[in-house]
Design a protein around this motif. Structure first.
Motif, PDB file in Angstrom:
ATOM      1  N   ALA A  95       0.815  -1.215   0.000  1.00  0.00           N
ATOM      2  CA  ALA A  95       0.000   0.000   0.000  1.00  0.00           C
ATOM      3  C   ALA A  95       0.852   1.270   0.000  1.00  0.00           C
ATOM      4  CB  ALA A  95      -0.928   0.003   1.213  1.00  0.00           C
ATOM      5  N   ASN A  96       2.092   1.148   0.422  1.00  0.00           N
ATOM      6  CA  ASN A  96       2.961   2.325   0.520  1.00  0.00           C
ATOM      7  C   ASN A  96       4.391   1.944   0.132  1.00  0.00           C
ATOM      8  OD1 ASN A  96       3.850   4.948   1.119  1.00  0.00           O
ATOM      9  ND2 ASN A  96       4.364   4.362   3.221  1.00  0.00           N
ATOM     10  N   PRO A  97       4.634   1.673  -1.162  1.00  0.00           N
ATOM     11  CA  PRO A  97       5.983   1.284  -1.596  1.00  0.00           C
ATOM     12  C   PRO A  97       6.883   2.499  -1.776  1.00  0.00           C
ATOM     13  CG  PRO A  97       4.524   1.327  -3.472  1.00  0.00           C
ATOM     14  CD  PRO A  97       3.671   1.667  -2.278  1.00  0.00           C
ATOM     15  N   LEU A  98       8.181   2.238  -1.909  1.00  0.00           N
ATOM     16  CA  LEU A  98       9.127   3.295  -2.266  1.00  0.00           C
ATOM     17  C   LEU A  98       9.139   3.378  -3.790  1.00  0.00           C
ATOM     18  CD1 LEU A  98      11.267   5.359  -1.409  1.00  0.00           C
ATOM     19  CD2 LEU A  98      12.973   3.531  -1.527  1.00  0.00           C
ATOM     20  N   ALA A  99       8.551   4.440  -4.324  1.00  0.00           N
ATOM     21  CA  ALA A  99       8.314   4.549  -5.760  1.00  0.00           C
ATOM     22  C   ALA A  99       9.618   4.663  -6.545  1.00  0.00           C
ATOM     23  CB  ALA A  99       7.434   5.765  -6.042  1.00  0.00           C
ATOM     24  N   VAL A 100       9.513   4.412  -7.848  1.00  0.00           N
ATOM     25  CA  VAL A 100      10.658   4.583  -8.747  1.00  0.00           C
ATOM     26  C   VAL A 100      11.074   6.051  -8.745  1.00  0.00           C
ATOM     27  CG1 VAL A 100      11.412   4.458 -11.142  1.00  0.00           C
ATOM     28  CG2 VAL A 100       9.951   2.661 -10.193  1.00  0.00           C
ATOM     29  N   GLY A 101      12.346   6.291  -8.525  1.00  0.00           N
ATOM     30  CA  GLY A 101      12.867   7.652  -8.498  1.00  0.00           C
ATOM     31  C   GLY A 101      12.664   8.374  -7.180  1.00  0.00           C
ATOM     32  N   ALA A 102      12.072   7.703  -6.190  1.00  0.00           N
ATOM     33  CA  ALA A 102      11.785   8.351  -4.907  1.00  0.00           C
ATOM     34  C   ALA A 102      12.899   8.078  -3.905  1.00  0.00           C
ATOM     35  CB  ALA A 102      10.450   7.875  -4.353  1.00  0.00           C
ATOM     36  N   SER A 103      12.948   8.899  -2.872  1.00  0.00           N
ATOM     37  CA  SER A 103      13.909   8.750  -1.787  1.00  0.00           C
ATOM     38  C   SER A 103      13.172   8.585  -0.467  1.00  0.00           C
ATOM     39  CB  SER A 103      14.838   9.967  -1.705  1.00  0.00           C
ATOM     40  OG  SER A 103      15.612  10.102  -2.876  1.00  0.00           O
ATOM     41  N   THR A 104      13.791   7.917   0.462  1.00  0.00           N
ATOM     42  CA  THR A 104      13.234   7.774   1.797  1.00  0.00           C
ATOM     43  C   THR A 104      13.377   9.102   2.546  1.00  0.00           C
ATOM     44  OG1 THR A 104      15.324   7.157   2.837  1.00  0.00           O
ATOM     45  CG2 THR A 104      14.037   5.386   1.815  1.00  0.00           C
ATOM     46  N   PRO A 105      12.661   9.274   3.655  1.00  0.00           N
ATOM     47  CA  PRO A 105      12.981  10.404   4.519  1.00  0.00           C
ATOM     48  C   PRO A 105      14.388  10.233   5.076  1.00  0.00           C
ATOM     49  CG  PRO A 105      11.449   8.904   5.590  1.00  0.00           C
ATOM     50  CD  PRO A 105      11.553   8.448   4.174  1.00  0.00           C
TER      51      PRO A 105
END
Length: 244
Positions: free
Chosen positions: A157-167
């Motif tokens: 339900a809440n993946p780390l998207a392509v091109g995204a960064s974690t906090p």
């Protein structure tokens, strides 16, 4: 195994009209990638009943091909520190830790960051910002904490998207107050991840900092009050000195 698609038209154009018979658009699902990945091409051919084709060499066409990749996330660690990267013995220094996904699918699973501090640093505190961080005791100088492990979990339900960064988690450290003289150290961040099939790339990032006893970082700034002056006028300059 490929699939054959056949399209037919009952009637064309008159001889010599030099008109296109219309565009055919075929949508195809990517079922699998070639073994080991690679480029695939699609070929189309045309034939007709009736008069003999005077140029059969142009009855086959092939596209330029498309690269098909296996779906995979590509994780990498992120680490940076305060600027300037300079502290005195006994003083504190903050690091920012995180990860990013540069793969071709979202990442689902648990990411683990491990920061093994150099012998001249100890853990003081952290701000998780979504990460769960656990310090572990080290050795040598009194009450030193040598390793910090931070984890974060991404779900369907809440993946780390392509091109995204974690906090980014913030890690506050302190330099050994009993250091003798200057030393340059390297602090390395290691990354591992679980929750998907196959290997997930990990990465380490180094950051150099100077630990200098009784040090200073002086900065000077100078500005002119007026951008234009005439002969005989007075120009005023402001000079600011800072110790960073």
């Amino acid at each position: 195994v490929g699939q054959l698609v056949r399209c037919e038209m009952a009637q064309g154009t008159v001889a010599g009209a030099d008109l296109a018979l219309g565009e055919i658009i075929i949508a195809a699902n990517v079922g699998s990638a070639p073994e080991g990945g690679g480029r695939v091409q699609n070929t189309a051919t045309i034939d007709a009943d009736g008069s003999e084709d005077q140029n059969p060499l142009n009855n086959t066409a092939q596209d330029s091909g498309v690269e098909i990749e296996e779906p995979y996330p590509m994780l990498a660690g992120t680490k940076h520190g305060e600027s300037p990267a300079l502290i005195s013995a006994g003083n504190s220094y903050d690091f920012a830790l995180g990860a990013s996904n540069s793969g071709n699918v979202p990442y689902i699973g648990r990411i683990t960051l491990t920061d093994v501090l150099p012998a001249q640093l100890t853990y003081v505190s952290h701000v998780g910002n979504g990460w769960s961080c656990t310090p572990s005791a080290g050795s040598e100088w009194p009450d030193r904490v040598a390793t910090v492990v931070c984890e974060i979990t991404y779900t369907d339900a809440n993946p780390l998207a392509v091109g995204a960064s974690t906090p980014l988690a913030t890690l506050t450290t302190q330099a050994d107050p009993d250091l003798e003289g200057a030393v340059r150290i390297t602090n390395t961040l290691d990354l591992s991840a679980t929750g998907i099939d196959g290997d997930i790339p990990s990465a380490s990032f180094d950051l150099d900092i100077d630990l200098v006893d009784n040090s200073a970082d002086l900065e000077v700034e100078k500005t002119a009050v007026s951008s234009r002056v005439t002969l005989g006028d007075t120009q005023t300059f402001n000079i600011t000195v800072r110790n960073n």
